[in-house]
Design an enzyme around this catalytic site. Sequence first.
Site, PDB file in Angstrom:
ATOM      1  N   LYS A 171       0.884  -1.179   0.000  1.00 27.53           N
ATOM      2  CA  LYS A 171       0.000   0.000   0.000  1.00 27.53           C
ATOM      3  C   LYS A 171       0.914   1.218   0.000  1.00 27.53           C
ATOM      4  CE  LYS A 171      -2.049   3.068   1.876  1.00 27.53           C
ATOM      5  NZ  LYS A 171      -1.912   4.467   1.413  1.00 27.53           N
ATOM      6  N   GLY A 224       6.188   5.247   8.746  1.00 24.49           N
ATOM      7  CA  GLY A 224       5.316   6.425   8.740  1.00 24.49           C
ATOM      8  C   GLY A 224       5.255   7.049  10.111  1.00 24.49           C
ATOM      9  N   GLU A 246       8.770   1.472  11.580  1.00 21.09           N
ATOM     10  CA  GLU A 246       9.813   2.503  11.483  1.00 21.09           C
ATOM     11  C   GLU A 246       9.082   3.840  11.512  1.00 21.09           C
ATOM     12  OE1 GLU A 246      11.636   5.246  10.610  1.00 21.09           O
ATOM     13  OE2 GLU A 246      12.070   4.596   8.563  1.00 21.09           O
ATOM     14  N   CYS A 280      12.922  10.491   7.899  1.00 18.76           N
ATOM     15  CA  CYS A 280      12.735   9.973   9.258  1.00 18.76           C
ATOM     16  C   CYS A 280      14.013  10.119  10.071  1.00 18.76           C
ATOM     17  CB  CYS A 280      12.275   8.535   9.213  1.00 18.76           C
ATOM     18  SG  CYS A 280      13.230   7.523   8.095  1.00 18.76           S
ATOM     19  N   GLU A 379       8.731  15.520  15.788  1.00 20.41           N
ATOM     20  CA  GLU A 379       9.214  15.442  14.419  1.00 20.41           C
ATOM     21  C   GLU A 379       8.516  16.541  13.600  1.00 20.41           C
ATOM     22  OE1 GLU A 379       8.226  11.699  12.518  1.00 20.41           O
ATOM     23  OE2 GLU A 379      10.264  11.526  11.761  1.00 20.41           O
TER      24      GLU A 379
HETATM   25  P1  NAD Z   1       1.127   8.516   7.840  1.00 22.36           P
HETATM   26  O1  NAD Z   1       1.697   7.695   8.916  1.00 22.36           O
HETATM   27  O2  NAD Z   1      -0.282   8.981   7.972  1.00 22.36           O
HETATM   28  O3  NAD Z   1       1.192   7.716   6.444  1.00 22.36           O
HETATM   29  C1  NAD Z   1       2.172   6.740   6.135  1.00 22.36           C
HETATM   30  C2  NAD Z   1       1.487   5.587   5.390  1.00 22.36           C
HETATM   31  O4  NAD Z   1       0.498   4.985   6.248  1.00 22.36           O
HETATM   32  C3  NAD Z   1       0.730   6.010   4.127  1.00 22.36           C
HETATM   33  O5  NAD Z   1       0.860   5.001   3.143  1.00 22.36           O
HETATM   34  C4  NAD Z   1      -0.703   6.075   4.617  1.00 22.36           C
HETATM   35  O6  NAD Z   1      -1.650   5.908   3.583  1.00 22.36           O
HETATM   36  C5  NAD Z   1      -0.755   4.914   5.583  1.00 22.36           C
HETATM   37  N1  NAD Z   1      -1.817   4.997   6.583  1.00 22.36           N
HETATM   38  C6  NAD Z   1      -2.364   6.124   7.113  1.00 22.36           C
HETATM   39  N2  NAD Z   1      -3.341   5.786   8.005  1.00 22.36           N
HETATM   40  C7  NAD Z   1      -3.398   4.426   8.044  1.00 22.36           C
HETATM   41  C8  NAD Z   1      -4.177   3.483   8.773  1.00 22.36           C
HETATM   42  N3  NAD Z   1      -5.106   3.868   9.641  1.00 22.36           N
HETATM   43  N4  NAD Z   1      -3.940   2.175   8.578  1.00 22.36           N
HETATM   44  C9  NAD Z   1      -2.995   1.771   7.707  1.00 22.36           C
HETATM   45  N5  NAD Z   1      -2.233   2.609   6.975  1.00 22.36           N
HETATM   46  C10 NAD Z   1      -2.421   3.924   7.136  1.00 22.36           C
HETATM   47  O7  NAD Z   1       2.067   9.713   7.608  1.00 22.36           O
HETATM   48  P2  NAD Z   1       1.695  11.091   6.887  1.00 22.36           P
HETATM   49  O8  NAD Z   1       0.346  11.612   7.246  1.00 22.36           O
HETATM   50  O9  NAD Z   1       1.892  10.863   5.467  1.00 22.36           O
HETATM   51  O10 NAD Z   1       2.739  12.049   7.568  1.00 22.36           O
HETATM   52  C11 NAD Z   1       2.475  12.568   8.877  1.00 22.36           C
HETATM   53  C12 NAD Z   1       3.720  12.614   9.688  1.00 22.36           C
HETATM   54  O11 NAD Z   1       4.276  11.294   9.785  1.00 22.36           O
HETATM   55  C13 NAD Z   1       4.845  13.418   9.082  1.00 22.36           C
HETATM   56  O12 NAD Z   1       4.750  14.757   9.367  1.00 22.36           O
HETATM   57  C14 NAD Z   1       6.041  12.771   9.725  1.00 22.36           C
HETATM   58  O13 NAD Z   1       6.278  13.305  10.986  1.00 22.36           O
HETATM   59  C15 NAD Z   1       5.658  11.334   9.840  1.00 22.36           C
HETATM   60  N6  NAD Z   1       6.223  10.495   8.759  1.00 22.36           N
HETATM   61  C16 NAD Z   1       7.300   9.759   9.048  1.00 22.36           C
HETATM   62  C17 NAD Z   1       7.870   8.982   8.052  1.00 22.36           C
HETATM   63  C18 NAD Z   1       9.071   8.152   8.325  1.00 22.36           C
HETATM   64  O14 NAD Z   1       9.813   7.838   7.414  1.00 22.36           O
HETATM   65  N7  NAD Z   1       9.289   7.742   9.550  1.00 22.36           N
HETATM   66  C19 NAD Z   1       7.342   8.953   6.788  1.00 22.36           C
HETATM   67  C20 NAD Z   1       6.199   9.703   6.532  1.00 22.36           C
HETATM   68  C21 NAD Z   1       5.658  10.467   7.533  1.00 22.36           C
END
Ligand code: NAD
Length: 477
Positions: A171, A224, A246, A280, A379
């Site tokens: 996904k 994420g 992660e 990250c 973050e």
């Molecule tokens: P997020 O965690 O919402 O999204 C990451 C992934 O998770 C995406 O593919 C998203 O579609 C999926 N996702 C979201 N909700 C989900 C759920 N309920 N169940 C399963 N999958 C789900 O991150 P974001 O909104 O894109 O970014 C928000 C914050 O997250 C950023 O500001 C940052 O601080 C952090 N982030 C960290 C990383 C990292 O590499 N550690 C990467 C992206 C974002």
Amino acid sequence: MALNFLANQDQPSRSGRTLDMIDPALGIAFDTIPQSDASDIDEAVSAAQACWTGSWQKTSAAERGRLLMAWSRAVHAHVDELAALEQKDCGKPTKQALADANALVRYLEFYAGAADKLMGETIPYQNGYSVLTWREPHGVTGHIVPWNYPMQIFGRCVGGALAAGNVCVVKPAEDACLSLLRVAQLGREVGLPAGALNIVCGLGHEVGDALVRHPGIEHISFTGSPTVGTLIQQVAAQRHCPVTLELGGKSPQIVFADADLDAAIPVVVNAIVQNAGQTCSAGSRLLIERSIYEPLLARLATVFSGLRAGAPAMDLDLGPLIRASQLERVQAFLKQAEADGIATVATGKVVAEAPVTGYFQAPVLLRDVPLQHRLAQEEVFGPVLSAMPFDDEAQAVEQANATQFGLVAGIWTRDGSRQFRMAKQVRSGQVFINNYGAGGGVELPFGGVKSSGHGREKGFEALYGFTTLKTVAFHHG
Ligand code: NAD
């Protein structure tokens, strides 16, 4: 119109719904992706299961390695095309987009070579027994990929999972899918069997959630936000599905007075500016020994003032942030810093030619950020570096460890004994001494402690997470 990739077919979501893809440099829609739902996940998991029980389980490790190597070569032949897709999706400057495409080449190459080197052990036991351990794949694995490094994160999780003998349902983030869909097509061209890799696009709370809940998914890797990571872990726990998480960090760069500042400065700057700070492992906190606090900040001020953000094709220091809400989030942090009296040392520029509708943020260096302030604890995921002084080694350790995160730490000192002492005391998954690897190092096991997550990706270590260990005891007398 981009399409899902299921059982080697490019197909729309079953509902026919779509989502707009927004170009972050312009703030306008340029394409659509499928807005899939649980029924698309059902189909993807069925395709993966059919592949798993059909051909993949019988595919030898050497053959899996050959396929991954052929895929790596195909990706290598298309790095420019893939980099251009990811640049459009994510707004990356050209050099970053190319670096990411080349990192994917390396991930597939590394895991191609590792596939037939994953071995178990023989364990000395009682007389008359022989005991072996086998590393067995989980089966159908789920992978939830964020938007900041789609190709790199896909490479590290899918490369490792396939090498270890699993099949995959991916996904990708709703903001950035295009490069991965093309990479999947290249996999099909080199002979990846139908169902070994499936990519289902859509919203996290719809299709991501459906993936995590699906009883056919036997391992989940997620990169994420900590909030979503917690949700995923809770859902997965209900059916005891293992997860690798992660979840980012607030990684410190710790600079002692004896450090080689000429070497440290460009690395410290790059570690927060790379990918516009949306990394990250960004080095987002700068801890400086007090005796060099002012001179180092002065030198950094000069560098920060020269940093420029602009359209991705201009290939400047940074491009736009991923989306409007991310820009608002970063700006909210900066407004709070201002309201709380935190001083700005220097700010880079958004060049005049940058489209006004794009999501551009100039890099910012802040000083004397209190340890408990949001800017030192949370973050930001933008190009904002928070500096603070420390008086001695003990205080450096205390400050380094004083957040909920523990992903990466950079330590800058010429004192060899201190290098070891600091590396031992800092709580993080990776420690870099006189260098820093924000996002780099295909070969290096990567992952966090505390709220940065658990489990390891990258390197050979990742293969242990993508397998389960079976102990087999023979009694032969
Ligand atoms: P997020 O965690 O919402 O999204 C990451 C992934 O998770 C995406 O593919 C998203 O579609 C999926 N996702 C979201 N909700 C989900 C759920 N309920 N169940 C399963 N999958 C789900 O991150 P974001 O909104 O894109 O970014 C928000 C914050 O997250 C950023 O500001 C940052 O601080 C952090 N982030 C960290 C990383 C990292 O590499 N550690 C990467 C992206 C974002």
